[in-house]
Design a protein around this motif. Sequence first.
Motif, mmCIF file in Angstrom:
data_model
loop_
_atom_site.group_PDB
_atom_site.id
_atom_site.type_symbol
_atom_site.label_atom_id
_atom_site.label_comp_id
_atom_site.label_asym_id
_atom_site.label_seq_id
_atom_site.Cartn_x
_atom_site.Cartn_y
_atom_site.Cartn_z
ATOM 1 N N ARG A 184 0.823 -1.209 0.000
ATOM 2 C CA ARG A 184 0.000 0.000 0.000
ATOM 3 C C ARG A 184 0.857 1.260 0.000
ATOM 4 O O ARG A 184 0.416 2.317 -0.433
ATOM 5 C CB ARG A 184 -0.925 -0.008 1.215
ATOM 6 N N ALA A 185 2.071 1.114 0.501
ATOM 7 C CA ALA A 185 2.982 2.259 0.542
ATOM 8 C C ALA A 185 3.787 2.413 -0.747
ATOM 9 O O ALA A 185 4.555 3.365 -0.890
ATOM 10 C CB ALA A 185 3.927 2.125 1.728
ATOM 11 N N GLY A 186 3.623 1.458 -1.668
ATOM 12 C CA GLY A 186 4.376 1.511 -2.920
ATOM 13 C C GLY A 186 5.225 0.277 -3.124
ATOM 14 O O GLY A 186 5.102 -0.721 -2.408
ATOM 15 N N LYS A 187 6.110 0.324 -4.117
ATOM 16 C CA LYS A 187 6.970 -0.806 -4.446
ATOM 17 C C LYS A 187 8.104 -0.929 -3.421
ATOM 18 O O LYS A 187 8.721 0.063 -3.042
ATOM 19 C CB LYS A 187 7.564 -0.637 -5.849
ATOM 20 N N VAL A 188 8.374 -2.158 -3.003
ATOM 21 C CA VAL A 188 9.454 -2.436 -2.060
ATOM 22 C C VAL A 188 10.422 -3.410 -2.715
ATOM 23 O O VAL A 188 10.017 -4.473 -3.201
ATOM 24 C CB VAL A 188 8.918 -3.041 -0.748
ATOM 25 N N GLY A 189 11.704 -3.063 -2.737
ATOM 26 C CA GLY A 189 12.709 -3.887 -3.395
ATOM 27 C C GLY A 189 12.990 -5.178 -2.652
ATOM 28 O O GLY A 189 12.969 -5.224 -1.424
ATOM 29 N N MET A 190 13.279 -6.241 -3.426
ATOM 30 C CA MET A 190 13.577 -7.548 -2.858
ATOM 31 C C MET A 190 15.030 -7.976 -3.078
ATOM 32 O O MET A 190 15.446 -9.022 -2.595
ATOM 33 C CB MET A 190 12.638 -8.592 -3.471
ATOM 34 N N LEU A 191 15.803 -7.189 -3.836
ATOM 35 C CA LEU A 191 17.202 -7.520 -4.075
ATOM 36 C C LEU A 191 18.082 -6.827 -3.045
ATOM 37 O O LEU A 191 17.731 -5.774 -2.508
ATOM 38 C CB LEU A 191 17.628 -7.087 -5.478
ATOM 39 N N ARG A 192 19.241 -7.424 -2.765
ATOM 40 C CA ARG A 192 20.187 -6.770 -1.860
ATOM 41 C C ARG A 192 20.781 -5.551 -2.555
ATOM 42 O O ARG A 192 20.991 -5.536 -3.767
ATOM 43 C CB ARG A 192 21.297 -7.741 -1.443
ATOM 44 N N ASP A 193 21.047 -4.539 -1.764
ATOM 45 C CA ASP A 193 21.628 -3.322 -2.299
ATOM 46 C C ASP A 193 23.082 -3.554 -2.686
ATOM 47 O O ASP A 193 23.777 -4.399 -2.102
ATOM 48 C CB ASP A 193 21.545 -2.205 -1.254
ATOM 49 N N CYS A 194 23.550 -2.851 -3.709
ATOM 50 C CA CYS A 194 24.960 -2.832 -4.076
ATOM 51 C C CYS A 194 25.238 -1.507 -4.768
ATOM 52 O O CYS A 194 24.317 -0.865 -5.272
ATOM 53 C CB CYS A 194 25.324 -4.020 -4.974
ATOM 54 N N PRO A 195 26.500 -1.060 -4.789
ATOM 55 C CA PRO A 195 26.813 0.201 -5.459
ATOM 56 C C PRO A 195 26.509 0.133 -6.958
ATOM 57 O O PRO A 195 26.855 -0.848 -7.626
ATOM 58 C CB PRO A 195 28.316 0.373 -5.204
ATOM 59 N N VAL A 196 25.872 1.171 -7.459
ATOM 60 C CA VAL A 196 25.584 1.291 -8.888
ATOM 61 C C VAL A 196 26.132 2.632 -9.369
ATOM 62 O O VAL A 196 25.757 3.688 -8.845
ATOM 63 C CB VAL A 196 24.071 1.215 -9.183
ATOM 64 N N PHE A 197 27.042 2.580 -10.340
ATOM 65 C CA PHE A 197 27.611 3.784 -10.937
ATOM 66 C C PHE A 197 26.990 3.958 -12.321
ATOM 67 O O PHE A 197 27.086 3.055 -13.162
ATOM 68 C CB PHE A 197 29.129 3.658 -11.057
ATOM 69 N N ILE A 198 26.353 5.104 -12.558
ATOM 70 C CA ILE A 198 25.686 5.349 -13.838
ATOM 71 C C ILE A 198 26.394 6.485 -14.561
ATOM 72 O O ILE A 198 26.414 7.635 -14.093
ATOM 73 C CB ILE A 198 24.196 5.697 -13.650
ATOM 74 N N GLY A 199 27.006 6.168 -15.701
ATOM 75 C CA GLY A 199 27.659 7.171 -16.523
ATOM 76 C C GLY A 199 26.699 7.659 -17.593
ATOM 77 O O GLY A 199 26.222 6.873 -18.410
ATOM 78 N N VAL A 200 26.399 8.958 -17.581
ATOM 79 C CA VAL A 200 25.409 9.545 -18.489
ATOM 80 C C VAL A 200 26.091 10.521 -19.435
ATOM 81 O O VAL A 200 26.867 11.381 -19.000
ATOM 82 C CB VAL A 200 24.313 10.291 -17.690
ATOM 83 N N ALA A 201 25.794 10.392 -20.715
ATOM 84 C CA ALA A 201 26.292 11.351 -21.701
ATOM 85 C C ALA A 201 25.115 11.994 -22.405
ATOM 86 O O ALA A 201 24.163 11.313 -22.795
ATOM 87 C CB ALA A 201 27.196 10.663 -22.718
ATOM 88 N N SER A 202 25.195 13.310 -22.561
ATOM 89 C CA SER A 202 24.096 14.048 -23.184
ATOM 90 C C SER A 202 24.640 15.053 -24.183
ATOM 91 O O SER A 202 25.606 15.762 -23.892
ATOM 92 C CB SER A 202 23.285 14.779 -22.108
ATOM 93 N N GLY A 203 24.007 15.122 -25.354
ATOM 94 C CA GLY A 203 24.422 16.085 -26.361
ATOM 95 C C GLY A 203 24.172 17.512 -25.925
ATOM 96 O O GLY A 203 24.909 18.424 -26.290
ATOM 97 N N GLY A 204 23.116 17.709 -25.115
ATOM 98 C CA GLY A 204 22.799 19.019 -24.573
ATOM 99 C C GLY A 204 23.197 19.123 -23.121
ATOM 100 O O GLY A 204 23.866 18.249 -22.575
ATOM 101 N N VAL A 205 22.785 20.208 -22.481
ATOM 102 C CA VAL A 205 23.107 20.465 -21.077
ATOM 103 C C VAL A 205 21.821 20.409 -20.268
ATOM 104 O O VAL A 205 20.859 21.121 -20.572
ATOM 105 C CB VAL A 205 23.788 21.834 -20.903
ATOM 106 N N PHE A 206 21.795 19.551 -19.225
ATOM 107 C CA PHE A 206 20.560 19.398 -18.453
ATOM 108 C C PHE A 206 20.712 19.754 -16.979
ATOM 109 O O PHE A 206 19.765 19.621 -16.211
ATOM 110 C CB PHE A 206 20.015 17.974 -18.585
#
Length: 236
Positions: free
Chosen positions: A120-142
């Motif tokens: 009722r409070a929303g989605k709850v994760g079932m996987l163990r946490d681990c570090p996630v590094f996300i590299g993002v490239a964009s043609g414009g500036v956001f």
Amino acid sequence: MNILHIDSSPRSESHSRQLSAAIVERLLEVAPGASISRRDLGVKPLPHTLAEYAFALSTPATLASPPKGSLDISEALIEEVEAADVIVIGTPMHNFTIPSALKAWIDQILRVGRTMKSTRAGKVGMLRDCPVFIGVASGGVFSGPRANQPDFLMPYLSLVLNSIGLKTLQFLSVEGTGFMDREQAALAREKALAVIDLTVVRELGDVDAWSAVLASTGRLHCEAHAAPGSVAPTVF
């Protein structure tokens, strides 16, 4: 330490690929014994949601007794995530958000009853946490005072990954790539990497060279840990 390295750009020399590769290189500096599993969604895209998979997820009854083989791709991808100690994702910003190749992966790993549960409070994760590094490239500036377009990528990926239990996220971005030459792009990558926090992987084991690496990023010196020899990457 096991690193799952995911790319989603269709371009072989894209800025996001170079950024994600540089993130992996930084991780290997502190964990030279790490193994690398490769999932290249740009080169080998996943099928978008198929009828059998959609049917399996359509009701609690069909999810409890899915058609044979309908969840095989999903299960294989989830097991890759579960086996990872660290995840590195490289993604371009396409039309303000993620490319469809990465969305196809997300649609397979977000599965009620397997990687998340509805409450009722929303989605709850079932996987163990681990570090996630996300590299993002964009043609414009956001981001920042020069921003000229909205960002739906980072908020969306944060919500998606949090919903399955992955909460230790770091976004590193290179923006304005449409106006950069090769030298400027390399400087922009170094600027993005300068803020990476590698202390989040220290407790994972197989970690070496902490003093040198943390000093280079402006972090406090930490006691080094011994690590075995490097392991050849696995390519999917």
